[in-house]
Design an enzyme around this catalytic site. Structure first.
Site, mmCIF file in Angstrom:
data_model
loop_
_atom_site.group_PDB
_atom_site.id
_atom_site.type_symbol
_atom_site.label_atom_id
_atom_site.label_comp_id
_atom_site.label_asym_id
_atom_site.label_seq_id
_atom_site.Cartn_x
_atom_site.Cartn_y
_atom_site.Cartn_z
ATOM 1 N N HIS A 165 38.883 42.359 42.739
ATOM 2 C CA HIS A 165 39.825 43.310 43.344
ATOM 3 C C HIS A 165 39.345 44.755 43.233
ATOM 4 O O HIS A 165 39.844 45.626 43.936
ATOM 5 C CB HIS A 165 41.233 43.143 42.751
ATOM 6 N N ASP A 195 39.020 36.186 40.582
ATOM 7 C CA ASP A 195 38.977 37.651 40.571
ATOM 8 C C ASP A 195 37.740 38.172 39.855
ATOM 9 O O ASP A 195 37.815 39.131 39.077
ATOM 10 C CB ASP A 195 40.242 38.221 39.934
ATOM 11 N N SER A 270 40.073 47.764 34.908
ATOM 12 C CA SER A 270 39.812 46.473 35.553
ATOM 13 C C SER A 270 38.317 46.218 35.660
ATOM 14 O O SER A 270 37.553 47.072 36.109
ATOM 15 C CB SER A 270 40.424 46.449 36.959
#
Length: 532
Positions: A165, A195, A270
């Site tokens: 992402h 992901d 992230s």
């Protein structure tokens, strides 16, 4: 006191008294006579117990952690062969005040829209945006930062792991190292299901500091962990905490198996690593739970065991090949287990096999419960999904299934999971509608259900739900359809009551209803004690 002959003090007496008075005056003036300095208390000093320091871990791993800057092309307001020209309500860029928001915006990224030479260098005929450059065509498109995240080197030749992402919407990528060095990165592959993504930088022979994966078997709830990343674009930032839980399902996909940690993780973290005290990666920071948008001590990381295999496939082939069974599954609840005679609520309940899929070809049926794969117990539906997905397409799988109150074995040759797999749809063949029996409908009303003929003749349409019934509590809704009860197809209310009566004779207290809706099919266990 000695006195002389005329009654006055002697000279010796006066001198002695003067000396004493002088000493007293000195004491009063300084307030610190030498004789009492040792009686003063010392400053507070506490001997703290030994606590772990993360400094050695941070020193070792920081060179392996990078900030990932994601860029995309943004078309200019206008362009010509000489470069960009801008018009802000009749004023040029230089006419704007220094504190104007647009001027601050461009200067934030070190850009001057009136820099013709810079434009030619970056966006002209020979620049990245021109016909001869990688960001063409025609030089129309200015690379702008659109996202940021974190990542880490997994090999000395420049492979970087991050989140899908983070990079999914990017057209160019820059890895910013701990010392500020910026390196262009190429996207090698990404896997939306887990992901994960892999980038590669060209170090021109440079060997990068990289880190290894931890062994999941040694990760325990309560272990210290250190998260390193790029929160809010601040650059290398370290936070610490513990592993709060394992095996978290946050509803992001069929492979959810997250570590939960309480180290502070925020936007920009992230794709960054969470380390153990040995400097090994125990997880990849991916998501947080936060009502406020900031860290509240609940962060989720992809465990090393999941990431290791996916990253290896991406580095090798740029994609992940997964085994495919081709059946829709759901968890086995306590009620469902009781309704089908299973001693424990475990395994994966088959809702529907997809026509022509490996599971369908192997003879799997709706209502089967997969209890073991290759001799290893299946805990739940997610467990089966992960294990099948981890197997190579074309490999053989030995399934233990619970069907009609008995255990059976099936051998399945796995296929390749399609890129965009959808749930199996119901058969479209129509069957004649059959009349309903009022007495049977009255019996179903005790379950909180009112039914009628379905439009396609298969199953029964649910036309009403008692809001105070178990059926309503289980989420059954008006407009859905009952297609089977205890794995037997039904098309009339009488069919349902017949199955329920047989279940009561077999000592069952619940029956397994298969419910079809626009979102797919599922199983629901309902009590049958009140049925006659």
């Amino acid at each position: 006191m000695l006195k002389n002959f005329n009654g006055r003090p002697s000279l010796a007496t006066v001198l002695k008294a003067s000396t004493v008075a002088g000493i007293a005056a000195a004491v009063l003036a300084t307030g610190v006579p030498l004789e009492i300095t040792k009686s003063y208390a010392e400053a507070v000093k506490v001997q703290a117990p030994a606590v772990p320091s993360f400094a050695n871990v941070v020193d070792a791993v920081s060179p392996a952690v990078v900030s990932v800057r994601v860029e995309n092309r943004v078309n200019p307001v206008s362009d010509n062969n000489d470069g960009f020209s801008f018009d802000f309500n009749g004023r040029g860029f230089d006419d704007l005040p220094d504190d104007h928001p647009l001027k601050r915006f461009f200067k934030q990224f070190g850009q001057d829209p009136n820099d013709q030479q810079g434009h030619q260098r970056r966006f002209g005929q020979n620049g990245p945006g021109g016909p001869g450059g990688p960001n063409g065509p025609g030089g129309k498109g200015r690379l702008r930062p659109v996202a940021q995240g974190s990542g880490f080197f997994i090999s000395e030749d420049g492979y970087i792991v991050t989140n899908n992402h983070v990079v999914s919407d990017g057209q160019a990528f820059v890895a910013v190292m701990n010392d500020g060095t910026e390196l262009d990165a190429k996207l090698i592959g990404k896997d939306p299901r887990t992901d994960l993504a892999v980038l590669k930088v060209d170090g021109k022979g440079k060997k990068f500091t990289y880190v290894n994966w931890a062994d999941d078997n040694n990760v325990r709830v309560g272990d210290w962990v250190v998260a390193v990343g790029n929160p809010f674009g601040l650059g290398g930032t370290v936070t610490a905490g513990i592993v709060s839980a394992r095996g978290r399902d946050i509803g992001s996909g069929p492979y959810d198996d997250y570590l939960q940690v309480d180290a502070a993780v925020n936007r920009g973290n992230s794709g960054g690593p969470t380390f153990n005290l040995n400097g090994e990666v125990v997880g990849i920071n991916t998501a947080i739970f936060s009502p406020s948008g900031g860290s509240v001590g609940i962060a989720f990381a992809i465990p090393a065991s999941t990431a290791k295999d996916v990253v290896a496939d991406l580095m090798k082939d740029g994609q992940v090949s997964r085994g495919w069974l081709g059946v829709q599954i759901q968890p086995v609840t306590k009620d469902i287990a009781e309704s089908i005679g299973l001693s424990e609520p475990s395994g994966a309940l088959v809702v529907a096999p997809q026509s022509g899929s490996p599971g369908d070809k192997a003879g799997m049926k709706a209502g089967d419960v997969v209890t073991a794969l290759n001799g290893e117990t299946i805990k739940d539906a997610r467990d089966l999904s992960r294990r099948i997905g981890a197997m190579q397409p074309g490999s053989k799988a030995e399934l233990s299934v619970w069907r009609a109150g008995k255990a059976q074995s099936l051998t399945v040759e796995l296929g390749t999971l399609p890129a965009d797999q959808k749930d199996a749809n119901a058969d479209d063949n129509n069957q004649p509608q059959q009349p309903e029996t009022p007495a049977s409908e009255k019996a179903l009303a005790d379950l909180g259900l009112t039914v009628g003929p379905s439009d396609d003749g298969k199953g029964l349409a649910i036309t009403g739900i008692d809001p105070d019934s178990d059926a309503a509590d289980k989420g059954i809704k008006e407009g859905e359809k009952i297609t089977s009860v205890n794995n037997q197809e039904v098309s009339t209310a009488a069919d349902i009551v017949k199955v329920l009566n047989q279940a009561k004779k077999d000592g069952r207290t619940r029956a397994l209803f298969q419910i079809q809706s626009s979102e797919g099919s599922r199983f629901v266990a309902l009590p049958i004690n009140s049925q006659g």
